[in-house]
Design a protein around this motif. Structure first.
Motif, mmCIF file in Angstrom:
data_model
loop_
_atom_site.group_PDB
_atom_site.id
_atom_site.type_symbol
_atom_site.label_atom_id
_atom_site.label_comp_id
_atom_site.label_asym_id
_atom_site.label_seq_id
_atom_site.Cartn_x
_atom_site.Cartn_y
_atom_site.Cartn_z
ATOM 1 N N HIS A 227 0.835 -1.209 0.000
ATOM 2 C CA HIS A 227 0.000 0.000 0.000
ATOM 3 C C HIS A 227 0.869 1.258 0.000
ATOM 4 O O HIS A 227 0.562 2.235 -0.693
ATOM 5 C CB HIS A 227 -0.925 0.008 1.221
ATOM 6 C CG HIS A 227 -1.959 -1.071 1.208
ATOM 7 N ND1 HIS A 227 -2.554 -1.529 0.054
ATOM 8 C CD2 HIS A 227 -2.505 -1.795 2.225
ATOM 9 C CE1 HIS A 227 -3.428 -2.476 0.352
ATOM 10 N NE2 HIS A 227 -3.421 -2.653 1.661
ATOM 11 N N GLU A 253 -6.618 1.858 3.500
ATOM 12 C CA GLU A 253 -6.073 0.500 3.520
ATOM 13 C C GLU A 253 -4.815 0.431 4.389
ATOM 14 O O GLU A 253 -4.603 -0.551 5.111
ATOM 15 C CB GLU A 253 -5.740 0.053 2.090
ATOM 16 C CG GLU A 253 -6.957 -0.051 1.177
ATOM 17 C CD GLU A 253 -7.999 -1.012 1.725
ATOM 18 O OE1 GLU A 253 -7.608 -2.093 2.211
ATOM 19 O OE2 GLU A 253 -9.200 -0.677 1.683
ATOM 20 N N ARG A 256 -5.947 0.146 7.921
ATOM 21 C CA ARG A 256 -6.436 -1.185 8.309
ATOM 22 C C ARG A 256 -5.281 -2.109 8.690
ATOM 23 O O ARG A 256 -5.365 -2.848 9.673
ATOM 24 C CB ARG A 256 -7.237 -1.797 7.154
ATOM 25 C CG ARG A 256 -8.602 -1.159 6.942
ATOM 26 C CD ARG A 256 -9.439 -1.985 5.975
ATOM 27 N NE ARG A 256 -10.734 -1.351 5.752
ATOM 28 C CZ ARG A 256 -11.021 -0.554 4.747
ATOM 29 N NH1 ARG A 256 -10.078 -0.277 3.846
ATOM 30 N NH2 ARG A 256 -12.216 -0.018 4.613
#
Length: 292
Positions: A227, A253, A256
């Motif tokens: 990411h 993301e 997370r």
């Protein structure tokens, strides 16, 4: 190149006896919104002006102001002949009744309301061609301003992502020792609550392997790095058409994976590093709100 959502553009020009001033200002906004302050003469061209601006500015709250000023020359005047004739008949009747000289009728007549009035102004095709060019020029200037404003924002964003990657490396240093601490903690609890000779070491190893698999963070580390790399790739290829929303989704993301690292860490030192990663992430999220 990262582009900021804030910017300013201005263009000035002349057409006929008119001076045209176009000003564009943009601020942060989740969507693309336009508010305008247009000269009444330009109401018929409002849709065209919005189209020009929306082609170049893809996101943000944009204010448009267009001023049309008359140059120093006198405005053309128009005489309302029918109204003047009506006034003249009444004035002549009064002057005859009072014995007044008719030489004063014309000056008096010209001063009466609406006999002489400026001609209604309008925007010609030539005027609109100039205005269209000025709106485009002002929008170009605003885009350039956004680029200048966006440069330090982009630098800061990439530094935040780099720092998250460095913190991840620091967290990995604690990873081997984390497993040892977990085993030591379990053994201590078993000895305290069960007794030294009353628990099965082989069973402990089996349970420990199962537990370690549950708290393994290999996939989270891999995804987090992926990411971060994707974020940097997007930032480097960004343009005036806008990349802010996509970068915001990538940061979600990233968040997370960081949260999962924190929940699986089971280690005070690693959790402290996760807190630092979250701090960098929040600062990056705040910056992303400022870009197109």
């Amino acid at each position: 190149m990262i582009y900021s959502m804030t910017g300013f553009g201005k263009a000035e020009g002349h057409t006929g006896n008119k001076e045209i001033i176009v000003e564009l200002k943009s601020l942060n906004g989740k969507q693309f919104e336009i508010t305008n302050k247009l000269n009444p003469l330009l109401k018929a061209y409002e849709a065209d002006i919005r189209k020009i601006v929306s082609r170049q500015l893809k996101r943000g709250s944009v204010d448009i102001a267009i001023f049309v000023k008359q140059d120093g020359a006198a405005k053309p005047m128009k005489i309302n002949t029918s109204l003047a004739q009506s006034y003249y008949a009444s004035i002549k009747e009064i002057s005859s009744a009072l014995g007044l000289a008719e030489e004063q009728i014309l000056p008096t007549l010209m001063r009466l309301p609406e006999v002489v009035a400026p001609e209604a102004e309008s925007v010609t095709e030539e005027d609109w061609a100039v205005i269209e060019r000025l709106v485009t020029t002002a929008a170009d200037q605003l885009v350039n301003h956004r680029m200048v404003e966006g440069k330090p924002i982009g630098t800061d964003l990439l530094e935040r992502i780099d720092q998250i990657e460095k913190l991840l490396i620091q967290a990995e240093v604690h990873e081997p020792r984390r497993i040892e601490r977990i085993k030591e903690r379990l053994v201590t609890m078993l000895e305290e609550w069960v007794g030294n000779d009353k628990w099965d070491a082989n069973r402990l190893e089996q349970e420990l392997i199962y537990y370690i698999e549950k708290i393994d963070i290999s996939e989270e580390k891999q995804r987090l790095r992926a990411h971060c790399n994707y974020f940097k790739e997007l930032a480097e290829t960004a343009g005036p058409e806008g990349i802010g929303k996509k970068l915001g989704f990538v940061l979600q993301e990233v968040g997370r994976e960081i949260n999962t690292l924190g929940s699986k860490a089971n280690d005070a030192a690693m959790q402290q590093i996760v807190v630092q990663m979250k701090d960098e992430l929040e600062k990056a999220k705040e910056q992303v709100l400022n870009i197109v």
